[in-house]
Motif scaffolding. Sequence first.
Motif, PDB file in Angstrom:
ATOM      1  N   ILE A 111       4.181   5.551  -5.641  1.00  0.00           N
ATOM      2  CA  ILE A 111       4.178   5.521  -7.111  1.00  0.00           C
ATOM      3  C   ILE A 111       3.056   6.404  -7.647  1.00  0.00           C
ATOM      4  O   ILE A 111       3.252   7.177  -8.584  1.00  0.00           O
ATOM      5  CB  ILE A 111       4.036   4.065  -7.617  1.00  0.00           C
ATOM      6  CG1 ILE A 111       5.307   3.275  -7.328  1.00  0.00           C
ATOM      7  CG2 ILE A 111       3.728   4.045  -9.121  1.00  0.00           C
ATOM      8  CD1 ILE A 111       5.170   1.774  -7.540  1.00  0.00           C
ATOM      9  N   SER A 112       1.881   6.308  -7.035  1.00  0.00           N
ATOM     10  CA  SER A 112       0.715   7.049  -7.542  1.00  0.00           C
ATOM     11  C   SER A 112       0.874   8.560  -7.447  1.00  0.00           C
ATOM     12  O   SER A 112       0.301   9.291  -8.250  1.00  0.00           O
ATOM     13  CB  SER A 112      -0.561   6.611  -6.818  1.00  0.00           C
ATOM     14  OG  SER A 112      -0.582   7.100  -5.492  1.00  0.00           O
ATOM     15  N   ILE A 166       0.829  -1.211   0.000  1.00  0.00           N
ATOM     16  CA  ILE A 166       0.000   0.000   0.000  1.00  0.00           C
ATOM     17  C   ILE A 166       0.863   1.261   0.000  1.00  0.00           C
ATOM     18  O   ILE A 166       0.645   2.182  -0.783  1.00  0.00           O
ATOM     19  CB  ILE A 166      -0.982   0.004   1.198  1.00  0.00           C
ATOM     20  CG1 ILE A 166      -2.062  -1.060   0.999  1.00  0.00           C
ATOM     21  CG2 ILE A 166      -1.595   1.379   1.422  1.00  0.00           C
ATOM     22  CD1 ILE A 166      -2.918  -1.314   2.226  1.00  0.00           C
ATOM     23  N   LEU A 167       1.857   1.297   0.872  1.00  0.00           N
ATOM     24  CA  LEU A 167       2.696   2.490   0.960  1.00  0.00           C
ATOM     25  C   LEU A 167       3.479   2.699  -0.332  1.00  0.00           C
ATOM     26  O   LEU A 167       3.570   3.821  -0.833  1.00  0.00           O
ATOM     27  CB  LEU A 167       3.656   2.391   2.141  1.00  0.00           C
ATOM     28  CG  LEU A 167       4.309   3.731   2.465  1.00  0.00           C
ATOM     29  CD1 LEU A 167       4.349   3.953   3.947  1.00  0.00           C
ATOM     30  CD2 LEU A 167       5.677   3.849   1.865  1.00  0.00           C
ATOM     31  N   ASN A 175       7.516   3.111 -11.249  1.00  0.00           N
ATOM     32  CA  ASN A 175       7.008   1.739 -11.139  1.00  0.00           C
ATOM     33  C   ASN A 175       8.098   0.703 -10.899  1.00  0.00           C
ATOM     34  O   ASN A 175       7.843  -0.318 -10.261  1.00  0.00           O
ATOM     35  CB  ASN A 175       6.238   1.360 -12.409  1.00  0.00           C
ATOM     36  CG  ASN A 175       4.949   2.126 -12.553  1.00  0.00           C
ATOM     37  OD1 ASN A 175       4.471   2.736 -11.611  1.00  0.00           O
ATOM     38  ND2 ASN A 175       4.396   2.108 -13.753  1.00  0.00           N
ATOM     39  N   SER A 176       9.280   0.954 -11.414  1.00  0.00           N
ATOM     40  CA  SER A 176      10.353  -0.028 -11.278  1.00  0.00           C
ATOM     41  C   SER A 176      10.824  -0.201  -9.830  1.00  0.00           C
ATOM     42  O   SER A 176      11.545  -1.147  -9.521  1.00  0.00           O
ATOM     43  CB  SER A 176      11.531   0.335 -12.171  1.00  0.00           C
ATOM     44  OG  SER A 176      12.073   1.577 -11.793  1.00  0.00           O
ATOM     45  N   ALA A 177      10.412   0.677  -8.935  1.00  0.00           N
ATOM     46  CA  ALA A 177      10.792   0.567  -7.527  1.00  0.00           C
ATOM     47  C   ALA A 177       9.829  -0.297  -6.724  1.00  0.00           C
ATOM     48  O   ALA A 177      10.097  -0.590  -5.559  1.00  0.00           O
ATOM     49  CB  ALA A 177      10.878   1.954  -6.905  1.00  0.00           C
ATOM     50  N   LEU A 178       8.730  -0.728  -7.333  1.00  0.00           N
ATOM     51  CA  LEU A 178       7.711  -1.498  -6.601  1.00  0.00           C
ATOM     52  C   LEU A 178       8.289  -2.778  -6.004  1.00  0.00           C
ATOM     53  O   LEU A 178       8.217  -2.987  -4.789  1.00  0.00           O
ATOM     54  CB  LEU A 178       6.525  -1.826  -7.516  1.00  0.00           C
ATOM     55  CG  LEU A 178       5.411  -2.654  -6.874  1.00  0.00           C
ATOM     56  CD1 LEU A 178       4.672  -1.838  -5.831  1.00  0.00           C
ATOM     57  CD2 LEU A 178       4.444  -3.158  -7.931  1.00  0.00           C
ATOM     58  N   ILE A 179       8.839  -3.627  -6.831  1.00  0.00           N
ATOM     59  CA  ILE A 179       9.345  -4.922  -6.355  1.00  0.00           C
ATOM     60  C   ILE A 179      10.513  -4.749  -5.376  1.00  0.00           C
ATOM     61  O   ILE A 179      10.506  -5.365  -4.302  1.00  0.00           O
ATOM     62  CB  ILE A 179       9.725  -5.839  -7.538  1.00  0.00           C
ATOM     63  CG1 ILE A 179       8.498  -6.122  -8.414  1.00  0.00           C
ATOM     64  CG2 ILE A 179      10.374  -7.135  -7.061  1.00  0.00           C
ATOM     65  CD1 ILE A 179       7.342  -6.801  -7.709  1.00  0.00           C
ATOM     66  N   PRO A 180      11.508  -3.917  -5.682  1.00  0.00           N
ATOM     67  CA  PRO A 180      12.596  -3.735  -4.703  1.00  0.00           C
ATOM     68  C   PRO A 180      12.106  -3.234  -3.342  1.00  0.00           C
ATOM     69  O   PRO A 180      12.583  -3.694  -2.304  1.00  0.00           O
ATOM     70  CB  PRO A 180      13.517  -2.705  -5.366  1.00  0.00           C
ATOM     71  CG  PRO A 180      13.291  -2.895  -6.821  1.00  0.00           C
ATOM     72  CD  PRO A 180      11.825  -3.226  -6.940  1.00  0.00           C
TER      73      PRO A 180
END
Length: 124
Positions: free
Chosen positions: A62-63, A56-57, A69-74
């Motif tokens: 990102i939003s 969520i955070l 977006n590329s930081a989501l998984i890390p």
Amino acid sequence: FVASLATKLSDTSASEIGKAYGKTTYLITTLKQVSPGTEGAISLEGTIAGIIGSLILTIYAISIGFINNSALIPSILAAFIATNIESIIGATLQNKYDFLTNELVNFINTFIGAIIAMLLYIIL
């Protein structure tokens, strides 16, 4: 920065939900069943809550355009790994050393989350 906050939210969510709703809690180092609230205890419910909190955070960051977006998984992986490292610290070291207060362990936790996220971002 986002990963450190995601790590803290993951840890807090996992702890609070795990204590309140965890059906079975295990000591992370031995996987033996322990009472909810034991330092280093983990539960499925708490772990899922921690992952959701970091998700969520990170999605919020990102939003609003704070990260891409590329930081989501890390960020999520770093929060998950750091939260579990904090449980290991709680199970093995926190009761042995008086200087390892909850505040210091929380600082270590968020620092580890940030470092892991940076490394994962570079690698991935």
